[in-house]
Design a protein around this motif. Structure first.
Motif, PDB file in Angstrom:
ATOM      1  N   ASP A 362       0.116   1.096  -1.946  1.00 48.48           N
ATOM      2  CA  ASP A 362      -0.643   1.411  -0.747  1.00 48.48           C
ATOM      3  C   ASP A 362      -0.203   2.788  -0.253  1.00 48.48           C
ATOM      4  O   ASP A 362       0.901   3.245  -0.566  1.00 48.48           O
ATOM      5  CB  ASP A 362      -0.363   0.393   0.363  1.00 48.48           C
ATOM      6  CG  ASP A 362      -0.754  -1.021  -0.010  1.00 48.48           C
ATOM      7  OD1 ASP A 362      -1.607  -1.183  -0.899  1.00 48.48           O
ATOM      8  OD2 ASP A 362      -0.191  -1.961   0.575  1.00 48.48           O
ATOM      9  N   LEU A 363      -1.059   3.438   0.536  1.00 47.34           N
ATOM     10  CA  LEU A 363      -0.623   4.629   1.271  1.00 47.34           C
ATOM     11  C   LEU A 363      -0.426   4.209   2.718  1.00 47.34           C
ATOM     12  O   LEU A 363      -1.377   3.830   3.407  1.00 47.34           O
ATOM     13  CB  LEU A 363      -1.653   5.752   1.163  1.00 47.34           C
ATOM     14  CG  LEU A 363      -1.454   6.782   0.052  1.00 47.34           C
ATOM     15  CD1 LEU A 363      -2.376   7.971   0.265  1.00 47.34           C
ATOM     16  CD2 LEU A 363      -0.015   7.264  -0.034  1.00 47.34           C
ATOM     17  N   ASP A 364       0.824   4.246   3.136  1.00 46.59           N
ATOM     18  CA  ASP A 364       1.187   3.770   4.465  1.00 46.59           C
ATOM     19  C   ASP A 364       1.177   4.904   5.472  1.00 46.59           C
ATOM     20  O   ASP A 364       1.621   6.022   5.170  1.00 46.59           O
ATOM     21  CB  ASP A 364       2.585   3.149   4.402  1.00 46.59           C
ATOM     22  CG  ASP A 364       3.119   2.787   5.773  1.00 46.59           C
ATOM     23  OD1 ASP A 364       2.441   2.017   6.477  1.00 46.59           O
ATOM     24  OD2 ASP A 364       4.213   3.276   6.138  1.00 46.59           O
ATOM     25  N   HIS A 365       0.671   4.614   6.668  1.00 52.62           N
ATOM     26  CA  HIS A 365       0.845   5.537   7.791  1.00 52.62           C
ATOM     27  C   HIS A 365       2.271   5.336   8.317  1.00 52.62           C
ATOM     28  O   HIS A 365       2.594   4.277   8.866  1.00 52.62           O
ATOM     29  CB  HIS A 365      -0.159   5.243   8.905  1.00 52.62           C
ATOM     30  CG  HIS A 365      -1.562   5.656   8.586  1.00 52.62           C
ATOM     31  ND1 HIS A 365      -2.393   4.924   7.761  1.00 52.62           N
ATOM     32  CD2 HIS A 365      -2.285   6.750   8.981  1.00 52.62           C
ATOM     33  CE1 HIS A 365      -3.568   5.535   7.667  1.00 52.62           C
ATOM     34  NE2 HIS A 365      -3.537   6.638   8.396  1.00 52.62           N
ATOM     35  N   THR A 366       3.133   6.331   8.134  1.00 50.84           N
ATOM     36  CA  THR A 366       4.525   6.202   8.555  1.00 50.84           C
ATOM     37  C   THR A 366       4.607   5.863  10.044  1.00 50.84           C
ATOM     38  O   THR A 366       5.304   4.939  10.443  1.00 50.84           O
ATOM     39  CB  THR A 366       5.290   7.513   8.266  1.00 50.84           C
ATOM     40  OG1 THR A 366       5.104   7.853   6.889  1.00 50.84           O
ATOM     41  CG2 THR A 366       6.757   7.340   8.539  1.00 50.84           C
ATOM     42  N   VAL A 367       3.898   6.606  10.852  1.00 49.76           N
ATOM     43  CA  VAL A 367       3.678   6.232  12.253  1.00 49.76           C
ATOM     44  C   VAL A 367       2.371   5.457  12.279  1.00 49.76           C
ATOM     45  O   VAL A 367       1.320   6.006  11.931  1.00 49.76           O
ATOM     46  CB  VAL A 367       3.603   7.461  13.171  1.00 49.76           C
ATOM     47  CG1 VAL A 367       3.307   7.033  14.599  1.00 49.76           C
ATOM     48  CG2 VAL A 367       4.895   8.260  13.096  1.00 49.76           C
ATOM     49  N   PRO A 368       2.383   4.172  12.633  1.00 50.17           N
ATOM     50  CA  PRO A 368       1.183   3.346  12.519  1.00 50.17           C
ATOM     51  C   PRO A 368      -0.027   3.964  13.210  1.00 50.17           C
ATOM     52  O   PRO A 368       0.077   4.542  14.309  1.00 50.17           O
ATOM     53  CB  PRO A 368       1.596   2.032  13.191  1.00 50.17           C
ATOM     54  CG  PRO A 368       3.085   1.989  13.037  1.00 50.17           C
ATOM     55  CD  PRO A 368       3.537   3.415  13.141  1.00 50.17           C
ATOM     56  N   HIS A 369      -1.161   3.846  12.531  1.00 53.29           N
ATOM     57  CA  HIS A 369      -2.417   4.355  13.075  1.00 53.29           C
ATOM     58  C   HIS A 369      -2.844   3.484  14.253  1.00 53.29           C
ATOM     59  O   HIS A 369      -2.772   2.254  14.190  1.00 53.29           O
ATOM     60  CB  HIS A 369      -3.487   4.327  11.983  1.00 53.29           C
ATOM     61  CG  HIS A 369      -4.760   4.976  12.378  1.00 53.29           C
ATOM     62  ND1 HIS A 369      -5.722   4.334  13.131  1.00 53.29           N
ATOM     63  CD2 HIS A 369      -5.252   6.221  12.115  1.00 53.29           C
ATOM     64  CE1 HIS A 369      -6.746   5.143  13.318  1.00 53.29           C
ATOM     65  NE2 HIS A 369      -6.489   6.298  12.717  1.00 53.29           N
ATOM     66  N   LEU A 386       3.694   3.202  -0.645  1.00 57.19           N
ATOM     67  CA  LEU A 386       4.533   2.052  -0.333  1.00 57.19           C
ATOM     68  C   LEU A 386       3.960   0.823  -1.035  1.00 57.19           C
ATOM     69  O   LEU A 386       2.770   0.529  -0.925  1.00 57.19           O
ATOM     70  CB  LEU A 386       4.571   1.835   1.176  1.00 57.19           C
ATOM     71  CG  LEU A 386       5.762   1.098   1.780  1.00 57.19           C
ATOM     72  CD1 LEU A 386       7.070   1.756   1.389  1.00 57.19           C
ATOM     73  CD2 LEU A 386       5.639   1.043   3.297  1.00 57.19           C
ATOM     74  N   GLY A 387       4.801   0.109  -1.778  1.00 64.21           N
ATOM     75  CA  GLY A 387       4.383  -1.116  -2.440  1.00 64.21           C
ATOM     76  C   GLY A 387       3.916  -2.154  -1.432  1.00 64.21           C
ATOM     77  O   GLY A 387       4.294  -2.114  -0.258  1.00 64.21           O
ATOM     78  N   ARG A 388       3.136  -3.118  -1.908  1.00 63.36           N
ATOM     79  CA  ARG A 388       2.530  -4.075  -0.979  1.00 63.36           C
ATOM     80  C   ARG A 388       3.570  -4.892  -0.214  1.00 63.36           C
ATOM     81  O   ARG A 388       3.473  -5.030   1.021  1.00 63.36           O
ATOM     82  CB  ARG A 388       1.599  -4.998  -1.777  1.00 63.36           C
ATOM     83  CG  ARG A 388       0.878  -6.050  -0.925  1.00 63.36           C
ATOM     84  CD  ARG A 388       0.062  -5.437   0.207  1.00 63.36           C
ATOM     85  NE  ARG A 388      -0.848  -4.416  -0.242  1.00 63.36           N
ATOM     86  CZ  ARG A 388      -2.092  -4.656  -0.689  1.00 63.36           C
ATOM     87  NH1 ARG A 388      -2.527  -5.899  -0.776  1.00 63.36           N
ATOM     88  NH2 ARG A 388      -2.876  -3.658  -1.043  1.00 63.36           N
ATOM     89  N   THR A 389       4.588  -5.428  -0.891  1.00 66.32           N
ATOM     90  CA  THR A 389       5.583  -6.234  -0.170  1.00 66.32           C
ATOM     91  C   THR A 389       6.412  -5.386   0.793  1.00 66.32           C
ATOM     92  O   THR A 389       6.595  -5.779   1.958  1.00 66.32           O
ATOM     93  CB  THR A 389       6.476  -6.992  -1.151  1.00 66.32           C
ATOM     94  OG1 THR A 389       5.661  -7.859  -1.957  1.00 66.32           O
ATOM     95  CG2 THR A 389       7.508  -7.836  -0.416  1.00 66.32           C
TER      96      THR A 389
END
Length: 468
Positions: A362-369, A386-389
């Motif tokens: 996944d591409l994670d928003h480091t600071v949550p959107h 970032l992996g799913r788990t």
């Protein structure tokens, strides 16, 4: 070798060295056992929110689940425990989950072997081999094998003979299941191709007998023709083994109708090669005689080998992306240009010690959107593979990450362990200062026992866990 007896009356240095080696081996064995004990302690004391174990994961996507730690008859454990254990041991989360499963299987399904391990009669890796072989047996079958193998260990049976005995015991414990597994194996045909190493790849597999015989004959025929019709040179095969290896490439290229593989090949009407390979080449590597390129998913290759590797392929050249030129967007969805740049900057999962390729993450928003939040929340500086788990652990499991600079991340676990993740790898840092946990709004579940035995620990109500 010449041996000289000591005449000065001092200690024999060889005896001292042997004593030192014996002490180190004993310490290593004890450390292995202590690690298993620590994993069991963690499995017994790890807690998750009550709704996760009672099925709330159906209502809250991604929340931690309570799952059996190992095979039939083992206690349930919160799945995010592996996220805490993996970085601490310097291994991937999936490998940490396997270590936890091995420990719980050993204690809950193989008590005699667990006693043998603790007494020093059996090594941890040997017990792990047995628990893995028994993973498909029910608990009763596993414990029967456990008793037989513990007896063999007590009798001093050498380990190579014990492993041969193990195969027969597993079949005898459940003949019907052994027959089902044999039937399933007939369908498990596969072929694998390994990663690049010194300009070559390894491959192997499992084929139906008829297909294997046909392939063997085809390699013999093509290889023999190559040896008879070509002039020996540094690049042409000179032995039967080399010719058979080259014949595999001929068969592959014949399918695509590439020139020179068959007299009547017609490249225009042949199937097109559709695999996509991403090759990273620094500008200076192009002018160096020993310059190295990195092929995603395959490994390194000398730049001078690339023309041979990609002969007959369509190449698309993409220039280096300037991060300053990649404008952020307001939406939660990630444009392809940002996705491509983020996976180039961090080619692998950015969770501590994780190793999944970025393109599979996944591409994670480091600071949550945040919906309705400030503009430009989806930017290259705020994205990380970032992996799913691990992604779920960050969202629901109490992990926190700070992007110190784009591409470099400081992770803090729920239990205050800190890790610095850069493009070069993971670095353990001193533990963070603990902070007071937030007040609980609901009770927690004790997951030390199977679901039918789980009881809520509610203050003042006197619910004690069932005895072991």
């Amino acid at each position: 070798m010449t041996w000289e007896a000591r005449t000065d009356g001092g200690p024999d240095p060889v005896d001292a060295g042997l004593d030192r080696l014996a002490a180190a081996a004993a310490a290593q064995r004890e450390a292995e056992v202590e690690q298993v004990r620590a994993l069991l302690w963690l499995a017994d004391h790890w807690e998750i929110d009550e709704p996760a174990a009672l099925g709330a994961c159906a209502r809250v996507e991604g929340i931690e689940r309570a799952l059996p730690a190992g095979a039939d008859g083992t206690a349930v454990v919160g799945e995010f425990l592996a996220l805490e254990v993996g970085p601490l041991l310097g291994i991937r989360p999936a490998d940490a989950a396997a270590r936890i499963a091995d420990a719980v299987n050993l204690r809950d399904r193989h008590p005699a072997l667990w006693e043998a391990v603790q007494s020093g009669a059996m090594r941890v890796h040997q017990a792990r081999r047995i628990t893995t072989e028994c993973a498909n047996l029910d608990r009763a079958g596993a414990q029967w094998v456990d008793e037989q193998m513990a007896g063999a260990a007590a009798a001093g049976l050498p380990w190579p003979r014990a492993t041969r005995l193990l195969k027969g015991l597993v079949v005898k414990a459940d003949p019907a299941q052994a027959a089902r597994r044999a039937q399933q194996e007939r369908r498990h045909t596969h072929v694998w191709v390994g990663k690049l190493s010194d300009g070559h790849v390894s491959f192997g597999g499992r084929l139906r007998a008829a297909d294997g015989l046909a392939l063997d004959e085809a390699l013999d025929i093509i290889g023999r023709d190559m040896l008879e019709s070509t002039t020996p040179s540094a690049t042409m095969p000179t032995t039967v083994e080399q010719a058979r290896a080259a014949a595999v490439g001929v068969l592959a290229r014949m399918f695509f109708g590439e020139p020179g593989t068959t007299p009547d090949a017609q490249p225009a009407s042949a199937p097109q090669r559709r695999a996509t390979l991403v090759v990273h080449v620094a500008a200076e590597a192009l002018s160096e005689p020993d310059g190295v390129a990195r092929i995603e998913g395959w490994g390194p290759s000398l730049v001078t080998h690339l023309p041979e590797l990609f002969s007959g392929s369509h190449l698309a050249i993409r220039p280096v992306l300037d991060p300053a030129a990649l404008a952020p967007v307001d939406s939660y969805e990630i444009p392809e240009r940002l996705r491509f740049a983020a996976t180039l900057r961090n080619p692998y999962d950015t969770f501590p010690h994780a190793s999944a390729p970025a393109r599979a993450c996944d591409l994670d928003h480091t600071v949550p959107h945040r919906a309705g939040g400030p503009p430009g929340q989806t930017s290259l500086a705020n994205l990380a593979p970032l992996g799913r788990t691990p992604h779920r652990g960050k969202t629901h499991g109490g992990w926190h990450v700070d992007a110190l600079v784009p591409g470099t991340y400081l992770w803090t676990s729920p239990h205050h362990r800190q890790y610095l993740v850069t493009r070069s790898g993971t670095h353990r840092l001193p533990n963070a200062a603990p902070v007071a946990p937030p007040a609980r709004s609901r009770p927690r579940l004790d997951l030390r026992y199977p679901p039918q035995a789980v009881r809520l620990h509610l203050p003042g109500l006197g619910h004690a866990p069932p005895p072991r």
